[in-house]
Write a protein that holds these residues in place. Structure first.
Motif, PDB file in Angstrom:
ATOM      1  N   GLY A  87       0.800  -1.220   0.000  1.00  0.00           N
ATOM      2  CA  GLY A  87       0.000   0.000   0.000  1.00  0.00           C
ATOM      3  C   GLY A  87       0.828   1.262   0.000  1.00  0.00           C
ATOM      4  N   ASP A  88       0.523   2.155   0.925  1.00  0.00           N
ATOM      5  CA  ASP A  88       1.184   3.454   0.987  1.00  0.00           C
ATOM      6  C   ASP A  88       2.671   3.315   1.286  1.00  0.00           C
ATOM      7  N   ALA A  89       3.065   2.272   1.975  1.00  0.00           N
ATOM      8  CA  ALA A  89       4.485   2.047   2.259  1.00  0.00           C
ATOM      9  C   ALA A  89       5.268   1.893   0.955  1.00  0.00           C
ATOM     10  N   THR A  90       4.623   1.347  -0.064  1.00  0.00           N
ATOM     11  CA  THR A  90       5.275   1.193  -1.367  1.00  0.00           C
ATOM     12  C   THR A  90       5.628   2.554  -1.954  1.00  0.00           C
ATOM     13  N   SER A  91       4.691   3.477  -1.929  1.00  0.00           N
ATOM     14  CA  SER A  91       4.970   4.803  -2.495  1.00  0.00           C
ATOM     15  C   SER A  91       5.966   5.575  -1.627  1.00  0.00           C
ATOM     16  N   GLN A  92       5.919   5.392  -0.315  1.00  0.00           N
ATOM     17  CA  GLN A  92       6.904   6.038   0.559  1.00  0.00           C
ATOM     18  C   GLN A  92       8.305   5.499   0.262  1.00  0.00           C
ATOM     19  N   ALA A  93       8.405   4.188   0.075  1.00  0.00           N
ATOM     20  CA  ALA A  93       9.700   3.580  -0.244  1.00  0.00           C
ATOM     21  C   ALA A  93      10.204   4.067  -1.602  1.00  0.00           C
ATOM     22  N   GLU A  94       9.299   4.191  -2.566  1.00  0.00           N
ATOM     23  CA  GLU A  94       9.685   4.709  -3.888  1.00  0.00           C
ATOM     24  C   GLU A  94      10.209   6.132  -3.778  1.00  0.00           C
ATOM     25  N   ASP A  95       9.512   6.965  -3.012  1.00  0.00           N
ATOM     26  CA  ASP A  95       9.946   8.356  -2.836  1.00  0.00           C
ATOM     27  C   ASP A  95      11.318   8.417  -2.185  1.00  0.00           C
ATOM     28  N   CYS A  96      11.519   7.645  -1.143  1.00  0.00           N
ATOM     29  CA  CYS A  96      12.787   7.632  -0.427  1.00  0.00           C
ATOM     30  C   CYS A  96      13.902   7.103  -1.336  1.00  0.00           C
ATOM     31  N   PHE A  97      13.615   6.061  -2.088  1.00  0.00           N
ATOM     32  CA  PHE A  97      14.576   5.491  -3.039  1.00  0.00           C
ATOM     33  C   PHE A  97      15.003   6.556  -4.045  1.00  0.00           C
ATOM     34  N   GLU A  98      14.032   7.272  -4.590  1.00  0.00           N
ATOM     35  CA  GLU A  98      14.327   8.317  -5.576  1.00  0.00           C
ATOM     36  C   GLU A  98      15.158   9.451  -4.968  1.00  0.00           C
ATOM     37  N   LEU A  99      14.862   9.828  -3.737  1.00  0.00           N
ATOM     38  CA  LEU A  99      15.630  10.879  -3.077  1.00  0.00           C
ATOM     39  C   LEU A  99      17.084  10.455  -2.857  1.00  0.00           C
ATOM     40  N   ILE A 100      17.287   9.202  -2.509  1.00  0.00           N
ATOM     41  CA  ILE A 100      18.648   8.696  -2.341  1.00  0.00           C
ATOM     42  C   ILE A 100      19.374   8.710  -3.688  1.00  0.00           C
ATOM     43  N   CYS A 101      18.713   8.258  -4.741  1.00  0.00           N
ATOM     44  CA  CYS A 101      19.308   8.275  -6.085  1.00  0.00           C
ATOM     45  C   CYS A 101      19.653   9.692  -6.513  1.00  0.00           C
ATOM     46  N   GLN A 102      18.743  10.612  -6.250  1.00  0.00           N
ATOM     47  CA  GLN A 102      18.970  12.016  -6.590  1.00  0.00           C
ATOM     48  C   GLN A 102      20.185  12.551  -5.835  1.00  0.00           C
ATOM     49  N   HIS A 103      20.280  12.256  -4.565  1.00  0.00           N
ATOM     50  CA  HIS A 103      21.420  12.703  -3.764  1.00  0.00           C
ATOM     51  C   HIS A 103      22.724  12.114  -4.313  1.00  0.00           C
ATOM     52  N   GLN A 104      22.711  10.832  -4.637  1.00  0.00           N
ATOM     53  CA  GLN A 104      23.914  10.195  -5.160  1.00  0.00           C
ATOM     54  C   GLN A 104      24.325  10.805  -6.494  1.00  0.00           C
ATOM     55  N   ASN A 105      23.361  11.109  -7.349  1.00  0.00           N
ATOM     56  CA  ASN A 105      23.671  11.745  -8.635  1.00  0.00           C
ATOM     57  C   ASN A 105      24.249  13.139  -8.441  1.00  0.00           C
ATOM     58  N   GLU A 106      23.673  13.905  -7.518  1.00  0.00           N
ATOM     59  CA  GLU A 106      24.180  15.248  -7.248  1.00  0.00           C
ATOM     60  C   GLU A 106      25.585  15.189  -6.669  1.00  0.00           C
ATOM     61  N   THR A 107      25.837  14.233  -5.814  1.00  0.00           N
ATOM     62  CA  THR A 107      27.156  14.068  -5.210  1.00  0.00           C
ATOM     63  C   THR A 107      28.185  13.718  -6.277  1.00  0.00           C
ATOM     64  N   LYS A 108      27.815  12.844  -7.219  1.00  0.00           N
ATOM     65  CA  LYS A 108      28.722  12.496  -8.323  1.00  0.00           C
ATOM     66  C   LYS A 108      29.052  13.717  -9.160  1.00  0.00           C
ATOM     67  N   LEU A 109      28.045  14.545  -9.439  1.00  0.00           N
ATOM     68  CA  LEU A 109      28.275  15.754 -10.233  1.00  0.00           C
ATOM     69  C   LEU A 109      29.220  16.707  -9.519  1.00  0.00           C
ATOM     70  N   ILE A 110      29.047  16.863  -8.228  1.00  0.00           N
ATOM     71  CA  ILE A 110      29.911  17.748  -7.451  1.00  0.00           C
ATOM     72  C   ILE A 110      31.353  17.214  -7.455  1.00  0.00           C
ATOM     73  N   GLU A 111      31.502  15.902  -7.272  1.00  0.00           N
ATOM     74  CA  GLU A 111      32.833  15.301  -7.271  1.00  0.00           C
ATOM     75  C   GLU A 111      33.518  15.457  -8.614  1.00  0.00           C
ATOM     76  N   VAL A 112      32.769  15.289  -9.698  1.00  0.00           N
ATOM     77  CA  VAL A 112      33.333  15.442 -11.050  1.00  0.00           C
ATOM     78  C   VAL A 112      33.742  16.896 -11.271  1.00  0.00           C
ATOM     79  N   SER A 113      32.902  17.841 -10.851  1.00  0.00           N
ATOM     80  CA  SER A 113      33.206  19.260 -11.018  1.00  0.00           C
ATOM     81  C   SER A 113      34.435  19.656 -10.203  1.00  0.00           C
ATOM     82  N   ALA A 114      34.551  19.109  -9.016  1.00  0.00           N
ATOM     83  CA  ALA A 114      35.679  19.439  -8.136  1.00  0.00           C
ATOM     84  C   ALA A 114      36.984  18.883  -8.673  1.00  0.00           C
TER      85      ALA A 114
END
Length: 116
Positions: A87-114
Motif C-alpha cells: 500500500g502506501d508504504a510502497t509509495s513512501q519507499a519509492e519516494d525515499c529510493f528516488e531521493l537517495i538516487c537524486q542525492h547520489q547523482n548530485e554528489t557524483k556531479l559535485i565530485e566530477v566538477s571538483a
C-alpha cells in the motif's frame, strides 16, 4: 431492487488506488520483507529509521547516516517497492529510493566538477 443493483449498492466501485490498497497481504510477503530488514543489521536499520524521520539530506548532513550504507538501504527500499500489496508504504519507499538516487547523482556531479 434487482440483485445486480443490490450487489452494486453493497459493494461500491473502488478507485484504482483504493483497489490496490484493499488487496490483503500474504504472510509470505511480510516474512520476506522482515528477512530483508533483518539482513541489514541493527546499524543500518537505525539509519533507515533516521532517513525516514529526518529525510535523506538532513540525515546525511548530520553524519547520522553513512554514505556507504546507502546501497544497502536502497536495496531494502527496492524490495518494498516490488510488492504493491504494501500500500502506501510502497509509495513512501519509492519516494525515499528516488531521493537517495537524486542525492547520489548530485554528489557524483559535485565530485566530477571538483576534480576538473
Amino acid at each position: 431492487m434487482t440483485l445486480h443493483k443490490l450487489d452494486t449498492f453493497l459493494t461500491p466501485e473502488l478507485s484504482t488506488a483504493e483497489e490496490e490498497y484493499s488487496i490483503p497481504l500474504d504472510i509470505s510477503d511480510i516474512i520476506n520483507i522482515c528477512r530483508e530488514y533483518n539482513k541489514l543489521g541493527w546499524q543500518i536499520q537505525s539509519q533507515v529509521d533516521l532517513i525516514l524521520e529526518l529525510g535523506v539530506e538532513e540525515s546525511l548532513k548530520t553524519g547520522l547516516v553513512k554514505r556507504e550504507s546507502l546501497p544497502f538501504i536502497k536495496n531494502f527500499l527496492k524490495a518494498i517497492t516490488q510488492n504493491s500489496y504494501f500500500g502506501d508504504a510502497t509509495s513512501q519507499a519509492e519516494d525515499c529510493f528516488e531521493l537517495i538516487c537524486q542525492h547520489q547523482n548530485e554528489t557524483k556531479l559535485i565530485e566530477v566538477s571538483a576534480s576538473n
